[in-house]
Design a protein around this motif. Structure first.
Motif: not given
Length: 171
Positions: A6-17
């Motif tokens: 879940a942290g990886d997904v949130r981190g990926g979303r934050r990086a994309r944002f």
């Protein structure tokens, strides 16, 4: 999926944002550069010639801002040569929009380029990302470019890049 996933997904979303925000910032700077050049050139040449020259000048600036700041990758001659392809769609969308807004809608030819530019933004993001970010790597930790940063196969050692994407010196 556990807490790590879940942290990886949130981190990926934050990086994309964050990447999209950097793209928007570069787009704002690029639009300002384009519009300033357009207004400076417009009194001395027809509006479409002024538009085209301003577009070319701002595209060069956009290449460097997008490579270093938005996508955090190094500029190469290959990318520089391909980058205009990313702008062909942008140019066509904006040109058709400009022509339609001025000719058919009667919009002021000093304002129409801004309206046409807004319509082209999503196209520009997707295409520039495709050209500037190495294939199979849309996040940091990219596989090395086999041709190296200079375009020479087998380039390794001090000063060579083993990872195409890196934190920008500008950020």
């Amino acid at each position: 999926m556990g807490p790590e996933g879940a942290g990886d997904v949130r981190g990926g979303r934050r990086a994309r944002f964050a990447e999209i925000l950097r793209f928007a910032l570069v787009g704002g700077v690029n639009t300002g550069t384009f519009f300033g050049c357009y207004l400076l050139l417009h009194p001395w040449m027809p509006y479409f010639a002024a538009y085209s020259l301003a577009f070319l000048l701002s595209m060069i600036g956009s290449f460097f801002l997008n490579t270093y700041f938005t996508y955090r990758t190094r500029p190469t001659w290959k990318k520089f040569a391909l980058f205009p392809l990313t702008n062909v769609t942008n140019y066509l969308v904006q040109s058709v929009g400009l022509y339609a807004l001025v000719t058919w809608a009667g919009m002021d030819d000093r304002i129409a380029p801004l309206v046409a530019a807004v319509v082209a933004i999503p196209f520009t993001y997707l295409i520039s990302q495709r050209i500037l970010v190495p294939r199979g790597t849309d996040r940091p930790s990219a596989a090395p470019d086999p041709s190296g940063p200079t375009g020479q196969a087998g380039s390794t050692g001090p000063g060579s890049e083993t990872d195409e994407r890196h934190p920008s010196r500008l950020a």
